[in-house]
Design an enzyme around this catalytic site. Structure first.
Site, short mmCIF file in Angstrom:
data_model
loop_
_atom_site.label_atom_id
_atom_site.label_comp_id
_atom_site.label_asym_id
_atom_site.label_seq_id
_atom_site.Cartn_x
_atom_site.Cartn_y
_atom_site.Cartn_z
N ASN A 294 -20.33 1.46 -26.33
CA ASN A 294 -19.57 2.35 -27.89
C ASN A 294 -18.48 2.77 -28.18
O ASN A 294 -17.59 3.37 -27.09
CB ASN A 294 -20.64 3.32 -28.49
CG ASN A 294 -22.22 2.08 -28.47
OD1 ASN A 294 -22.42 1.31 -28.92
ND2 ASN A 294 -23.12 3.00 -28.54
N SER B 74 -25.71 3.93 -24.88
CA SER B 74 -27.00 3.69 -26.20
C SER B 74 -27.75 4.71 -25.48
O SER B 74 -28.12 5.15 -24.75
CB SER B 74 -27.01 3.25 -26.71
OG SER B 74 -28.61 2.86 -27.83
N LYS C 169 -25.41 -0.58 -24.07
CA LYS C 169 -24.30 -0.80 -25.21
C LYS C 169 -23.24 0.19 -24.29
O LYS C 169 -22.99 1.01 -23.42
CB LYS C 169 -25.17 0.29 -26.40
CG LYS C 169 -25.80 -0.20 -27.42
CD LYS C 169 -24.86 -2.17 -27.79
CE LYS C 169 -24.42 -1.47 -28.95
NZ LYS C 169 -25.09 -0.70 -30.12
N TYR D 189 0.96 34.30 -59.18
CA TYR D 189 0.07 34.41 -58.53
C TYR D 189 -1.53 34.39 -58.54
O TYR D 189 -1.97 35.11 -59.65
CB TYR D 189 0.03 35.85 -57.45
CG TYR D 189 -0.98 35.87 -55.79
CD1 TYR D 189 -0.65 35.10 -54.99
CD2 TYR D 189 -2.35 36.21 -56.14
CE1 TYR D 189 -2.13 34.74 -54.49
CE2 TYR D 189 -3.63 35.95 -55.09
CZ TYR D 189 -2.94 35.32 -54.01
OH TYR D 189 -3.82 34.85 -53.00
N HIS E 117 -5.74 -11.20 -44.45
CA HIS E 117 -7.50 -11.32 -44.90
C HIS E 117 -9.11 -11.15 -43.51
O HIS E 117 -9.61 -11.58 -43.85
CB HIS E 117 -7.94 -12.20 -45.14
CG HIS E 117 -6.83 -12.54 -46.47
ND1 HIS E 117 -6.96 -12.12 -48.04
CD2 HIS E 117 -6.07 -12.89 -46.62
CE1 HIS E 117 -5.92 -11.98 -48.39
NE2 HIS E 117 -5.59 -13.13 -47.48
N GLU F 38 -14.65 5.60 -33.43
CA GLU F 38 -15.16 6.49 -35.32
C GLU F 38 -15.31 6.96 -35.82
O GLU F 38 -15.42 7.26 -36.77
CB GLU F 38 -16.82 5.07 -35.49
CG GLU F 38 -16.95 3.97 -34.33
CD GLU F 38 -18.57 3.17 -34.26
OE1 GLU F 38 -18.59 2.44 -34.67
OE2 GLU F 38 -19.44 4.24 -33.77
N GLN G 155 -6.44 31.64 -51.96
CA GLN G 155 -6.94 31.99 -51.14
C GLN G 155 -7.79 30.77 -50.77
O GLN G 155 -7.68 30.32 -49.57
CB GLN G 155 -8.31 33.21 -51.41
CG GLN G 155 -8.81 33.30 -49.87
CD GLN G 155 -10.04 34.80 -50.25
OE1 GLN G 155 -8.80 35.38 -50.48
NE2 GLN G 155 -11.08 34.59 -50.72
N LYS H 38 -6.21 28.12 -47.95
CA LYS H 38 -6.44 28.34 -46.52
C LYS H 38 -6.58 27.68 -44.90
O LYS H 38 -6.75 26.85 -44.19
CB LYS H 38 -6.51 30.13 -45.67
CG LYS H 38 -5.21 31.10 -46.47
CD LYS H 38 -5.47 32.21 -46.57
CE LYS H 38 -4.41 32.26 -46.89
NZ LYS H 38 -4.03 32.10 -48.54
#
Length: 457
Positions: free
Chosen positions: A283, A275, A281, A315, A154, A288, A320, A323
């Site tokens: 980052n 930044s 900063k 078919y 948690h 991310e 198509q 792809k």
């Protein structure tokens, strides 16, 4: 002229051509298409469907096209799809005999074969990248096997764990991913070529010849299914989705653990950004971005499953749409695995900060309850007694290590002096020696088990 224009009085409209074309993305299949065509032409010659000299001429022409494409001498353009481009180029080079290449073949089984060849090779590439990531995780486990860190449930401190056990946990996830891709490779390695449009062919072909030339393990057993089966593409994207889920979880840990609030990990400068306005900063843009791209792969999985769900046999042009979803999934997945392998390989751990954090939040409370239970106190009572001990510590602004034996006994007379050795971080981790547990011995055995299972790959 298009390969199928003979039946039409009028040419297709320009906007219909633009909407219908797939060359802009299926040109990635050029090697698979030419390889399959070489095998098909060779088989036609061996079976006497076309003359061997004609087959040899076709094979020579196809090899020339492949060489020129890879040398950059010709550009793939000006056709409806890669299959049309190759055949048109072949006819331009060797003349009318090039038109015999499509004997006993349809674009339906042709594209299904091309995709299986391509997905088979893509799966091999992905497996190789996963092995690299697993190697980096095993390396981190090995280097940090003597250190302790907090384990969470948690997102709250739960119990002290061995650092190697942490990295082993992600190795287990990615090992399952590797196994899934390996299993899917077996299912993709089935050759549909020879199924023609949907019903097979009346020509005396030998599919075993083509199968062996293309390195397939077996030939498809039902032509209707063979030309309309895209399970193997959906399965790759599903496997990719699970791998991205595991990467995303590791990304989240990386983002949290490298923050100032945690301070456990240090992402190398080479895999960080700054930044434009805040000079201080650093980052975590790489994790991310990987975390964000997970949703992109999930979208492709939803898309292909939705595309497949209502199609009648056999078919349909809907196929198509498989792809672009596959190509983007493959590229996204492989780039994410590759960049994260480099990040993990260069990750630094603040082992002192992790050790200090592992002792906070009453992370050894379960050890205290277990201690009492081993003294004969029923576990539910031991749990309640330990809860009272935690409340006492909070009220007195203390932790377990700061308590005297008298304070322990004021809560329960079942406590003895040996409890003072139970509440240390290292003794807590070391006490969990069960298979897969957090002790040094268990973590070492877990790492050995992972390496042993990797040997088959």
């Amino acid at each position: 002229m298009k390969l199928w224009e003979g039946r039409f009085d009028n040419p297709t409209a320009a906007d219909a051509d633009e909407f219908n074309e797939s060359l802009s993305f299926d040109k990635k299949l050029y090697r698979a298409d030419i390889t399959a065509s070489i095998a098909h032409a060779t088989m036609l010659g061996k079976c006497g469907v076309i003359l061997e000299d004609e087959a040899n001429s076709i094979v020579e022409g196809l090899n020339g096209i492949l060489s020129d494409i890879e040398a950059g001498s010709i550009q793939i353009a000006g056709a409806e799809d890669i299959h049309s481009f190759v055949e048109t180029e072949l006819v331009a080079r060797i003349g009318q005999v090039g038109k015999k290449l499509h004997t006993a073949r349809s674009r339906n089984d042709q594209v299904a074969t091309d995709m299986r060849i391509y997905v088979r090779e893509s799966t091999k590439r992905t497996k190789k990248l996963l092995l690299g990531l697993l190697d980096a995780l095993c390396r981190q486990a090995y280097l940090n096997i003597n250190y302790i860190m907090p384990g969470f449930t948690h997102l709250r401190k739960a119990q002290p764990i061995n650092c190697a056990q942490y990295f082993n946990a992600y190795s287990e996830m990615f090992l399952r991913d590797l196994e899934r891709f390996d299993e899917s490779e077996r299912r993709v390695n089935v050759m549909p070529l020879g199924s023609a449009a949907l019903a097979g062919t009346s020509y005396p072909i030998d599919r075993e010849i083509t199968k062996n030339l293309l390195g397939f393990a077996e030939v498809s057993q039902n032509s209707l299914d063979a030309v309309s089966d895209r399970d193997f593409i959906a399965e790759y994207i599903f496997c990719a989705s699970l791998t991205m889920a595991h990467l995303s979880r590791l990304c989240e840990d990386t983002i949290l653990y490298s923050s100032e609030e945690f301070g456990y990990w240090i992402i190398p400068d080479e895999y960080s950004t700054g930044s434009s306005i805040m000079p201080q900063k650093k980052n975590p843009d790489i994790p991310e971005l990987v975390r964000g791209k997970t949703g992109r792969v999930y979208g492709h999985l939803t898309g292909i499953l939705t595309m497949m769900k209502g199609l009648p046999l056999a078919y349909n042009k809907d196929y198509q749409e498989d792809k672009e979803a596959f190509f983007d999934t493959e590229t996204t997945l492989n780039r994410c695995i590759s960049i994260y392998t480099a990040l993990i390989a260069n990750l630094k751990l603040n082992t002192n900060a992790m050790y200090e954090a592992a002792g906070k939040g009453f992370s050894t409370a379960t050890d205290v309850a277990d201690y009492l239970a081993k003294k004969g106190v029923p576990f539910r009572d031991a749990h309640a007694i330990t809860g009272k001990l935690v409340r006492y510590c909070i009220a007195e602004n203390k932790d377990f290590l700061g308590l005297t034996l008298d304070e322990f006994k004021n809560i329960s007379q079942s406590f003895e002096r040996d409890v003072l050795g139970v509440v240390t971080v290292r003794s807590s981790a070391e006490s969990r020696a069960s298979v897969g547990g957090s002790s040094l011995k268990a973590a070492r055995a877990g790492l050995a088990s992972i390496k042993r299972r990797l040997k088959k790959y």
